[in-house]
Structures are given as C-alpha cells and as structure tokens.
Design a protein around this motif. Structure first.
Motif, PDB file in Angstrom:
ATOM      1  N   PHE A 248      -0.354  -3.408  -8.648  1.00 41.00           N
ATOM      2  CA  PHE A 248      -0.132  -4.080  -7.373  1.00 41.00           C
ATOM      3  C   PHE A 248      -1.451  -4.211  -6.615  1.00 41.00           C
ATOM      4  O   PHE A 248      -2.297  -3.315  -6.643  1.00 41.00           O
ATOM      5  N   ALA A 249      -1.596  -5.341  -5.935  1.00 39.80           N
ATOM      6  CA  ALA A 249      -2.748  -5.554  -5.057  1.00 39.80           C
ATOM      7  C   ALA A 249      -2.264  -5.426  -3.616  1.00 39.80           C
ATOM      8  O   ALA A 249      -1.160  -5.852  -3.286  1.00 39.80           O
ATOM      9  N   GLY A 250      -3.093  -4.833  -2.760  1.00 43.18           N
ATOM     10  CA  GLY A 250      -2.646  -4.636  -1.394  1.00 43.18           C
ATOM     11  C   GLY A 250      -1.487  -3.664  -1.355  1.00 43.18           C
ATOM     12  O   GLY A 250      -1.534  -2.589  -1.946  1.00 43.18           O
ATOM     13  N   SER A 251      -0.404  -4.057  -0.692  1.00 38.42           N
ATOM     14  CA  SER A 251       0.740  -3.164  -0.552  1.00 38.42           C
ATOM     15  C   SER A 251       1.934  -3.697  -1.340  1.00 38.42           C
ATOM     16  O   SER A 251       1.936  -4.842  -1.797  1.00 38.42           O
ATOM     17  N   PHE A 252       2.949  -2.869  -1.490  1.00 42.00           N
ATOM     18  CA  PHE A 252       4.158  -3.259  -2.200  1.00 42.00           C
ATOM     19  C   PHE A 252       5.325  -2.464  -1.636  1.00 42.00           C
ATOM     20  O   PHE A 252       5.135  -1.463  -0.945  1.00 42.00           O
ATOM     21  N   ASP A 253       6.541  -2.903  -1.939  1.00 41.05           N
ATOM     22  CA  ASP A 253       7.714  -2.163  -1.462  1.00 41.05           C
ATOM     23  C   ASP A 253       8.426  -1.478  -2.625  1.00 41.05           C
ATOM     24  O   ASP A 253       8.055  -1.652  -3.796  1.00 41.05           O
ATOM     25  N   GLY A 254       9.444  -0.702  -2.295  1.00 40.46           N
ATOM     26  CA  GLY A 254      10.141   0.065  -3.313  1.00 40.46           C
ATOM     27  C   GLY A 254      10.873  -0.805  -4.315  1.00 40.46           C
ATOM     28  O   GLY A 254      10.972  -0.459  -5.499  1.00 40.46           O
ATOM     29  N   GLY A 273      12.298   8.630  -5.406  1.00 42.17           N
ATOM     30  CA  GLY A 273      11.848  10.018  -5.309  1.00 42.17           C
ATOM     31  C   GLY A 273      10.420  10.194  -5.771  1.00 42.17           C
ATOM     32  O   GLY A 273       9.653  10.977  -5.189  1.00 42.17           O
ATOM     33  N   LEU A 274      10.035   9.462  -6.811  1.00 43.05           N
ATOM     34  CA  LEU A 274       8.654   9.556  -7.307  1.00 43.05           C
ATOM     35  C   LEU A 274       7.673   8.960  -6.304  1.00 43.05           C
ATOM     36  O   LEU A 274       6.570   9.491  -6.114  1.00 43.05           O
ATOM     37  N   LEU A 275       8.053   7.864  -5.663  1.00 44.87           N
ATOM     38  CA  LEU A 275       7.189   7.294  -4.624  1.00 44.87           C
ATOM     39  C   LEU A 275       6.975   8.297  -3.499  1.00 44.87           C
ATOM     40  O   LEU A 275       5.844   8.467  -3.012  1.00 44.87           O
ATOM     41  N   ALA A 276       8.057   8.964  -3.086  1.00 39.00           N
ATOM     42  CA  ALA A 276       7.936   9.972  -2.023  1.00 39.00           C
ATOM     43  C   ALA A 276       7.023  11.109  -2.456  1.00 39.00           C
ATOM     44  O   ALA A 276       6.217  11.621  -1.655  1.00 39.00           O
TER      45      ALA A 276
END
Length: 659
Positions: A248-254, A273-276
C-alpha cells in the motif's frame, strides 16, 4: 535551497515540519508540504507539488510551466519530503522552479543531497546520548521516556531505571525511530532486559541483515537492528501482514487490507486483530478519519516489509492483488457516480489517491491485459468532478501510448482523454482523440463509445462558438436517450448544451424547460454534481431575463455543491455568475470582489471561461458595469481584495451572502 540529509529514521521529516511551522510567518504566501514517499514515477513530482498548493490546474500546458507561473511573484516555502528515491526528478524540478521564482525557498528531506546548484546541505545526526556513566546530554533519554509514557501511564525516568534507559539509547545510537520502536516494547519488558536482547542483535536479524544493508541508500545499523528486533518480536502472522501491507502507498483501511492481504495463511477474520497488534508495536500508525479508520507505515518500516515480501516471493502477486482491488473500486465508483453517493465517492477516492497512482503505475508496467486503459478510463469521475484533470490526462495518454490495440476498452479511454482536454479548453487536441474513438467505435459497433465521442464533438463545437452544430448534436443525442437506461454523461452534457444555446439565442423558456427536465432526472437518481451545473445554467438564463435575485439563488446553490466536490470549473463559473448579478444590480464593489475571487480559480484552470465566447463576454460586461458603478481605483482595490482572500474563506462569505 536547503536539504536535510541523514539516515532513515533520524527525524528529517519531523525537523523539516517544525522548521516550516516556525518560518511560515516569514512567507507571505505560506509554507506547503509536498509528500513524495508514495510516488513511484519522477514525472509525477510536479503534479504532487501542484496538488499541495492551492492550485488545481486544468490547462494543457506542461505542469512545470504552470507551477513556475504560479510561483513567479509569490513568497513561498515548499517542503519536499522524502526525495531520495526520486533524486533526479526532484533536483530538476527544484532547479527550474528556483530559477523561475525568486521568492521561492525549498526545504527538502532526503537520505542524499539533490545536487541542485547552490544547495545547502545540512546533515542531521542522531540525538545525543549520555555517556557510559549516564552523564551528558539527555535528549535521547527524554524522547524514550516521552514515547514510553504514551503506552505505559505514569512512566518516568527514575534513579532505578536511568542507567538502563541511557544504555538502551546508546545501543540504539540515539536514532529517533529506533528509540520509538524500543518504547513500544517497554510496557512488556524492563529496559535492562531489552538491552540484553539487543546485544544479540545479529543473531536476531539472521540472514535479513545483508538484504537490508544493501538497501540504496544503506540503513543505519541501529535502525536495522531496531526494526529487525521489532520484526522478531512480532508473531509470524503479524510479520506476514507487515510484509503484505507494504504494497500500500500512503494510507489504507481495514477492508483493503483484508481484500489484498488475506488468504489461507491469513484468514480475513484475523486481519483486524493483527492490524491492532501492529499498531500496538508501532509498526502501523492508526488514524481515525471522517471516512473510517485508516492505517499507514513510516517509509522505513514499509521498506523493511517490502524486503521481506520480496524474500517471500510474494511481491508480484501482492502488487497484482493490490491493483485488482483498486480496479474493482474504480469500477464501483464509475457505476455509482450518477447516484446519491457522489460526496462519499469523492472523499474515498481522494483518500486513496496514492494507492490509485500505485495501481496505475503497476498497470502501465504490465499493459498487455489492458488494465491500465480500463483503470485510467474508469477513474474519469476522479479526474474531472474531483479535480485531477491534468493527472488524468497524464495517465490516459501514457496508457493509450502503451496499449494501441483497437477495442472497446481503448475506445472508452479515448473519449475520456478527449473529455479531460475539452474541459481544459483545448478542443483541438480533444477532437483528435474523439475522432479516433468515433472511427473505431463505428467499425466495432460500439454504440456507447460512439455516443460519447459525439458528445465530445458537441463540446468542441460549443467551445468554438459553432452553436448550430452543437445544438444539432445535442438534439441527436437526446433523441436516442431512453430514461430507463439511467443517467449518462453524454445525455447530461447534451441537456446543458441545449440550454446554453437556447439562452444564447434568446429562447430562455426552451432553456429553462431543458434544465427542468435535467433536474428532474438528476433528482430521481439523487445526483448532485451535474444537477449543480443545471443550477448554474439556470442562473445564467435568469440573468438574461434580468432576474438577479433568482440568478444569485441558483448560483449559490450550485457553488455549495461544487465547493464540496472540489470542482474548480463549477466554482469559477458560479462566482462569475454571482459577479454578473451583482454588477447588473449596480453593486460594483461586491461584483469586483467576486471577480477577484473567481480570477484566482480561473488562473488554475487555463483558458478563462474554457474559451466559451458567451461566458467570456458576460464576465467582461460585469467588469465594465462594476467599473462604471464605483470607478477604476475602487474597482481595482475591491478586485485585489477578492483575489487575495483565501478561496475557502471567500466562498464561505459568498454562501453566507456576506460578500
């Protein structure tokens, strides 16, 4: 030209932002941040600069020329952040702009100097660390304590932990990013144990050290150690997600993370859960936004993940999945645009701008499957309504040059490219693409593309002043329109063309009838973008009848929507109509202010009033009336006041009827 250099993670960006904040008051036209880390192509550097400035150029001139003209008499500070992967492009752009604009200053961050003439290079060293006795400067320890206190409430430096914290900072050689990563671990382990673990740094890094050390430019050993150590402390699933989200470039969502990264090894249900967990370990940065939660990585963290992704042999596959996800998003946005969710699609695609660029660049590197053409064309609603016409033209022309095989996909890209040029006021170049589209569409029986090409010819006729041809083409398009097929861009443009010609010919009742039919269709589908253009054209019709208050009401209604959608052409037209109404009512000063406010927008668009004769004449007449009402000197003062007002502030006043 000053360039802050130093190893990754030393804090160049943070220092540049702090310096810019302190110096901003010294630059009359502001300090502007240009983030370059997400760009893959040096050709996009001028576009990134333009998007960071209050500049939404829609002319067909080279973007560097547009920037030079915009900056020539302005006193501006540009902060070009993260230049090392685009050194040549950044250097060339900076040199040209500095020569053209004497009031311009540039502060760049890069792991290496840019090599611009007279560039002043400032090497940023890591934070000072205490000596072996814990004495000396304490900046590194202070940062470690501050960051740790964010995750360990009440944490402070005490006599009991001071020596261990100092030892930890020395081990990390005062590198801010490495210290921040260490701070994330201090809620689980005491500083003494962290130091012991770091002593075994090379064993923990294993065979990844060579790959990271070979990075260009190379990483500082302490940063390599801290990131590798943080990587080692992640679970296997967290490491894999770290690697995969590096695409991903910049930001992304779940949702994007689950769609792109999930498989049998990483089921979609475990992704949140892994993102957290990665947020807790300071690998990801979490940001709440109006559109939902988003995540991003610092550049150096992303680089490390990309190295692991390549080592796993997954880089090509993940980049393709990333491309496919954003292609699917573009398709959905394209299909849904003429509906009630235009504002949310505007916000969503704007938030995903960096990822859309990355997907387009990947597609252009692999043109055989026609994805570049399809993606660039499907994003027409992003290029035009959302205000990125020049960048859209850039990608469309590259895609058309890479993929020349005639077909339905190419036809769509042809007319969309024609559209970007027409709206920028270049009917000649736009007609070339429209003619090619029409010819191939006839051969293939591609009715949709044929109608779109006809709409582009209609637009060219309108711009050139051939109103008879424009009306004939509009009538022809509407004759084959079937309401049950829903809203289409060619049909809506034909409605606007009809009303424009009727108003110009004095057939205002016919113009109003066409616009009322268009508004009814738009309202049925919850559409607002073209509905606002209908309001603008209605305002022009009301003006021709001398009904100034009605014209102002319609123009303000249109301006509110156009401002929300960042449609620069719509904004400029609305301000022009309001100026005409004020001037016709003898309100010279408000008219001059409105003309000045509109002028700053038109200067970013290219041809004033897109070159449409009737719009040019109306603006000239409003200026004449305003000057006659208040005199040249007062007109110039009011015009200048409007021109120098911040656009958002000026529009807010107009919508409140205070200007």
């Amino acid at each position: 030209m000053v360039t802050l250099t130093g190893v990754g993670g030393v804090g160049k960006t943070r220092l540049a932002l702090r310096a810019a904040a302190l110096m901003r008051k010294d630059f009359g036209d502001g300090a502007w941040l240009v983030t370059l880390s997400a760009l893959d192509q040096g050709a996009l550097v001028p576009y990134a600069i333009a998007e960071s400035l209050p500049l939404a150029d829609r002319s067909t001139r080279p973007m560097l020329d547009v920037l030079a003209e915009y900056l020539v008499d302005r006193h501006v500070l540009l902060v070009l952040d993260t230049c090392e992967h685009l050194v040549e492009a950044c250097a060339g752009t900076a040199e040209e702009l500095l020569v053209a604009a004497p009031g311009l200053s540039i502060l760049a961050t890069s792991r290496r100097p840019l090599g611009v003439p007279d560039e002043q290079v400032l090497i940023i060293d890591p934070l000072p660390v205490p000596d072996g006795r814990g004495e000396g400067r304490q900046e590194a320890v202070a940062l470690l304590a501050e960051r740790t206190a964010r995750s360990v409430p009440g944490f402070t430096v005490t006599d009991g932990n001071r020596a261990d914290l100092a030892r930890l900072c020395r081990r990390l050689e005062g590198l801010p990013l490495a210290i921040e990563l260490a701070a994330a671990r201090l809620r689980e382990l005491p500083a003494a144990e962290l130091c012991e673990r770091l002593d075994d740094r090379f064993a923990m890094l294993g065979d990844t050290e060579a790959a990271v050390a070979a990075a260009d430019p190379p990483w500082h050993q302490a940063l390599r150690t801290a990131i590798g150590w943080s990587h080692q402390l992640c679970t296997p699933e967290e490491r894999l997600l770290w690697a995969r989200t590096s695409v991903f470039a910049g930001s992304f969502d779940g949702v994007a993370a689950a769609r792109v990264c999930a498989d049998a090894l990483l089921p979609a249900e475990v992704i949140p859960g892994l993102l957290a967990g990665l947020v807790d370990k300071s690998i990801l940065i979490w940001s709440p936004t109006g559109g939902g939660e988003r995540y991003r990585m610092l550049d150096t963290i992303r680089e490390y993940g990309a190295i692991w992704l390549a080592a796993l042999g997954e880089q090509e596959g993940l980049r393709r999945r990333h491309r496919d996800y954003y292609l699917a998003m573009a398709r959905r946005g394209d299909a849904a645009w003429f509906g009630p969710d235009q504002v949310s699609w505007n916000d969503r695609t704007t938030a995903e701008h960096d990822n859309l660029r990355t997907a387009l660049d990947f597609s252009l590197a692999n043109p055989a499957d026609h994805t570049a053409l399809e993606l660039a064309a499907a994003l027409w609603f992003f290029w035009y309504p959302c205000g990125f016409l020049r960048e859209g033209q850039h990608y469309l022309e590259r895609a058309l040059a890479c993929d020349t095989e005639p077909g339905v996909v190419r036809n769509r890209a042809l007319w969309v490219c024609s559209l970007t040029l027409m709206v920028q006021g270049d009917p000649t170049a736009g007609m070339a693409w429209a003619a090619e589209c029409a010819g191939v569409a006839e051969q293939l029986g591609d009715t949709s593309a044929a109608l779109a090409a006809q709409a582009m010819v209609m637009a060219a006729a309108t711009i050139r002043g051939d109103l008879a041809l424009a009306l004939a083409l509009a009538d022809s398009l509407l004759a084959v329109h079937r309401p049950e097929h829903g809203l289409t861009l060619p049909t809506l443009l034909a409605r606007l063309c009809q009303s424009h010609v009727h108003t110009a010919q004095g057939r205002v009742e016919d113009a109003v009838k066409a616009l009322e039919e268009m508004c009814a269709e738009c309202d049925k589908h919850g559409e607002r973008w073209m509905r606002a253009y209908a309001d603008l054209f209605r305002a022009q019709a009301e003006l021709s009848l001398g009904r100034n208050e009605a014209a102002q009401r319609y123009a303000r209604s249109a301006l509110e929507i156009k401002h929300r959608l960042h449609d620069s052409i719509g904004i400029a037209l609305a301000l022009d109509v309001l100026a005409c109404a004020a001037a016709a009512a003898g309100q010279g000063e408000p008219a001059a202010r409105l003309l000045g406010l509109a002028q700053q927008v038109w200067e970013t668009i290219g041809r004033a009033q897109i070159g449409i004769r009737e719009w040019v004449s109306a603006r000239e007449e409003s200026e004449r009336l305003a000057r006659a009402a208040i005199g040249d000197r007062a007109f110039q003062a009011a015009f200048r006041a409007g021109y120098e007002t911040a656009l958002d502030t000026g529009i807010a006043r107009v919508l409140d009827a205070g200007l």
